[in-house]
Write a protein that holds these residues in place. Structure first.
Motif, PDB file in Angstrom:
ATOM      1  N   VAL A  58     -13.819  -6.358   8.050  1.00  0.00           N
ATOM      2  CA  VAL A  58     -12.094  -6.050   7.335  1.00  0.00           C
ATOM      3  C   VAL A  58     -12.643  -7.899   6.294  1.00  0.00           C
ATOM      4  O   VAL A  58     -12.187  -7.587   5.542  1.00  0.00           O
ATOM      5  CB  VAL A  58     -11.553  -7.181   8.544  1.00  0.00           C
ATOM      6  CG1 VAL A  58      -9.755  -7.590   7.826  1.00  0.00           C
ATOM      7  CG2 VAL A  58     -10.321  -6.256   9.707  1.00  0.00           C
ATOM      8  N   TYR A  66       0.710  -1.151   0.085  1.00  0.00           N
ATOM      9  CA  TYR A  66       0.147   0.025   0.141  1.00  0.00           C
ATOM     10  C   TYR A  66       1.137   1.737   0.283  1.00  0.00           C
ATOM     11  O   TYR A  66       0.837   2.287  -0.621  1.00  0.00           O
ATOM     12  CB  TYR A  66      -0.849   0.173   1.411  1.00  0.00           C
ATOM     13  CG  TYR A  66      -1.725   0.379   1.835  1.00  0.00           C
ATOM     14  CD1 TYR A  66      -2.588   2.021   0.276  1.00  0.00           C
ATOM     15  CD2 TYR A  66      -1.391   1.963   2.527  1.00  0.00           C
ATOM     16  CE1 TYR A  66      -3.621   3.112   0.651  1.00  0.00           C
ATOM     17  CE2 TYR A  66      -2.392   3.255   2.379  1.00  0.00           C
ATOM     18  CZ  TYR A  66      -3.621   3.642   2.131  1.00  0.00           C
ATOM     19  OH  TYR A  66      -3.652   4.769   2.437  1.00  0.00           O
ATOM     20  N   LEU A  84     -10.015  -2.202  14.124  1.00  0.00           N
ATOM     21  CA  LEU A  84     -11.367  -2.484  13.039  1.00  0.00           C
ATOM     22  C   LEU A  84     -12.363  -4.293  13.633  1.00  0.00           C
ATOM     23  O   LEU A  84     -11.701  -5.113  14.055  1.00  0.00           O
ATOM     24  CB  LEU A  84     -10.702  -2.745  11.746  1.00  0.00           C
ATOM     25  CG  LEU A  84     -10.824  -1.808  10.695  1.00  0.00           C
ATOM     26  CD1 LEU A  84     -10.053  -1.643   9.837  1.00  0.00           C
ATOM     27  CD2 LEU A  84     -11.342  -0.289  11.347  1.00  0.00           C
ATOM     28  N   GLY A  93      -7.941  -6.621  12.246  1.00  0.00           N
ATOM     29  CA  GLY A  93      -7.050  -5.629  12.119  1.00  0.00           C
ATOM     30  C   GLY A  93      -6.952  -3.868  12.365  1.00  0.00           C
ATOM     31  O   GLY A  93      -7.613  -3.970  13.121  1.00  0.00           O
ATOM     32  N   GLN A  94      -6.297  -3.162  11.721  1.00  0.00           N
ATOM     33  CA  GLN A  94      -6.853  -1.499  12.667  1.00  0.00           C
ATOM     34  C   GLN A  94      -6.407  -0.369  11.607  1.00  0.00           C
ATOM     35  O   GLN A  94      -5.623  -0.375  10.496  1.00  0.00           O
ATOM     36  CB  GLN A  94      -5.235  -1.685  13.169  1.00  0.00           C
ATOM     37  CG  GLN A  94      -4.283  -1.847  12.604  1.00  0.00           C
ATOM     38  CD  GLN A  94      -2.623  -0.881  14.118  1.00  0.00           C
ATOM     39  OE1 GLN A  94      -2.218  -0.772  14.184  1.00  0.00           O
ATOM     40  NE2 GLN A  94      -2.429  -2.050  14.968  1.00  0.00           N
ATOM     41  N   PHE A  95      -6.450   0.889  12.371  1.00  0.00           N
ATOM     42  CA  PHE A  95      -6.647   1.712  11.385  1.00  0.00           C
ATOM     43  C   PHE A  95      -6.319   3.094  12.359  1.00  0.00           C
ATOM     44  O   PHE A  95      -7.393   3.480  13.099  1.00  0.00           O
ATOM     45  CB  PHE A  95      -8.136   2.245  11.020  1.00  0.00           C
ATOM     46  CG  PHE A  95      -8.480   3.602   9.882  1.00  0.00           C
ATOM     47  CD1 PHE A  95      -7.706   4.163   9.023  1.00  0.00           C
ATOM     48  CD2 PHE A  95      -8.738   4.642  10.667  1.00  0.00           C
ATOM     49  CE1 PHE A  95      -7.831   5.155   8.181  1.00  0.00           C
ATOM     50  CE2 PHE A  95      -8.889   6.164  10.114  1.00  0.00           C
ATOM     51  CZ  PHE A  95      -8.297   5.554   9.354  1.00  0.00           C
ATOM     52  N   ASN A  96      -4.891   3.459  11.913  1.00  0.00           N
ATOM     53  CA  ASN A  96      -4.823   4.626  12.932  1.00  0.00           C
ATOM     54  C   ASN A  96      -4.342   3.921  14.146  1.00  0.00           C
ATOM     55  O   ASN A  96      -4.183   4.927  14.823  1.00  0.00           O
ATOM     56  CB  ASN A  96      -5.341   5.860  12.918  1.00  0.00           C
ATOM     57  CG  ASN A  96      -4.623   7.140  12.891  1.00  0.00           C
ATOM     58  OD1 ASN A  96      -3.050   6.918  12.959  1.00  0.00           O
ATOM     59  ND2 ASN A  96      -5.072   7.798  12.661  1.00  0.00           N
ATOM     60  N   ASN A 124      -1.831   8.216   8.048  1.00  0.00           N
ATOM     61  CA  ASN A 124      -2.799   6.464   8.603  1.00  0.00           C
ATOM     62  C   ASN A 124      -2.384   5.186   7.862  1.00  0.00           C
ATOM     63  O   ASN A 124      -2.662   4.817   7.257  1.00  0.00           O
ATOM     64  CB  ASN A 124      -4.429   6.987   8.914  1.00  0.00           C
ATOM     65  CG  ASN A 124      -4.667   8.558   9.415  1.00  0.00           C
ATOM     66  OD1 ASN A 124      -4.300   8.640  10.045  1.00  0.00           O
ATOM     67  ND2 ASN A 124      -6.238   8.994   9.120  1.00  0.00           N
ATOM     68  N   LYS A 134     -12.061  -6.327   2.899  1.00  0.00           N
ATOM     69  CA  LYS A 134     -10.579  -7.408   1.939  1.00  0.00           C
ATOM     70  C   LYS A 134     -11.181  -8.700   2.121  1.00  0.00           C
ATOM     71  O   LYS A 134     -10.009  -9.235   1.315  1.00  0.00           O
ATOM     72  CB  LYS A 134      -9.673  -6.990   3.423  1.00  0.00           C
ATOM     73  CG  LYS A 134      -8.466  -7.347   2.763  1.00  0.00           C
ATOM     74  CD  LYS A 134      -6.654  -6.925   2.820  1.00  0.00           C
ATOM     75  CE  LYS A 134      -5.322  -7.042   2.238  1.00  0.00           C
ATOM     76  NZ  LYS A 134      -4.800  -6.855   3.092  1.00  0.00           N
ATOM     77  N   MET A 188      -4.545  -4.839   7.549  1.00  0.00           N
ATOM     78  CA  MET A 188      -5.631  -5.329   6.749  1.00  0.00           C
ATOM     79  C   MET A 188      -5.275  -6.596   7.114  1.00  0.00           C
ATOM     80  O   MET A 188      -4.766  -6.979   5.581  1.00  0.00           O
ATOM     81  CB  MET A 188      -7.409  -5.303   6.027  1.00  0.00           C
ATOM     82  CG  MET A 188      -7.832  -4.138   6.736  1.00  0.00           C
ATOM     83  SD  MET A 188      -9.825  -3.595   5.493  1.00  0.00           S
ATOM     84  CE  MET A 188      -8.900  -2.620   3.775  1.00  0.00           C
ATOM     85  N   THR A 220      -3.050   1.432   7.689  1.00  0.00           N
ATOM     86  CA  THR A 220      -4.108   1.011   7.386  1.00  0.00           C
ATOM     87  C   THR A 220      -3.400  -0.499   7.648  1.00  0.00           C
ATOM     88  O   THR A 220      -2.479  -0.371   6.903  1.00  0.00           O
ATOM     89  CB  THR A 220      -5.094   0.779   7.015  1.00  0.00           C
ATOM     90  OG1 THR A 220      -5.544   2.614   6.790  1.00  0.00           O
ATOM     91  CG2 THR A 220      -5.883   0.465   6.908  1.00  0.00           C
TER      92      THR A 220
END
Ligand SMILES: Cc1cc2nc3c(=O)[nH]c(=O)nc-3n(C[C@H](O)[C@H](O)[C@H](O)COP(=O)(O)OP(=O)(O)OC[C@H]3O[C@@H](n4cnc5c(N)ncnc54)[C@H](O)[C@@H]3O)c2cc1C
Length: 114
Positions: A92, A37, A87, A80-83, A66, A96, A70, A68
């Protein structure tokens, strides 16, 4: 090179001492998680800076956004995590795990998914 063998780059992703050479992806010494990414984001900056340097425009800088993450775990699960925020697993799975973001690759290649 940095101690880990990565190529030292400045904020424009130019390799230190070689303004006509840009490094993107895992080989670039940028302090952030090594992700495909991020490699894509680097590429966008490098492409625009190659064009800007040819046309004499100001170069763009790369900044890590941020973080991220997943991780698909089979078709119906994932974490997963965001910042830094965890999640929900179903988010997720929906985002994904079902197709591993293949739609994004088809779109980037300007192709219709068969
Ligand atoms: C198990 C695993 C899971 C991952 N999951 C994710 C994920 O879910 N999301 C995400 O965003 N990122 C993920 N990543 C990270 C992602 O794979 C890398 O960040 C990304 O592939 C980096 O792309 P790159 O083009 O910079 O390098 P690479 O993909 O490593 O490409 C470098 C290429 O150069 C070739 N090469 C090396 N030396 C030479 C040489 N001397 N001559 C010619 N060719 C050479 C290599 O064979 C390779 O094909 C994961 C990585 C791993 C290992």
């Amino acid at each position: 090179m940095a101690a880990n063998g990565a190529l030292k780059v400045n904020a424009h992703l130019q390799v230190e001492g070689f303004p006509n050479v840009f490094a993107v992806g895992d080989c670039a010494d940028v302090s952030e998680p090594k992700l495909a990414y991020h490699a894509g984001l680097h590429a966008a900056v490098a492409v625009s800076n190659i064009s800007n340097s040819v046309t004499g425009k100001e170069l763009t800088s790369y900044h890590t956004g941020n973080v991220t993450m997943m991780l698909a775990m089979g078709h119906d699960d994932g974490v997963g995590q965001f910042n830094g925020l965890k999640l929900p697993r179903c988010v997720v799975a929906l985002a994904k795990s079902r197709d591993l973001l293949l739609w994004k690759s088809w779109r980037e290649m300007e192709q219709n998914q068969p």
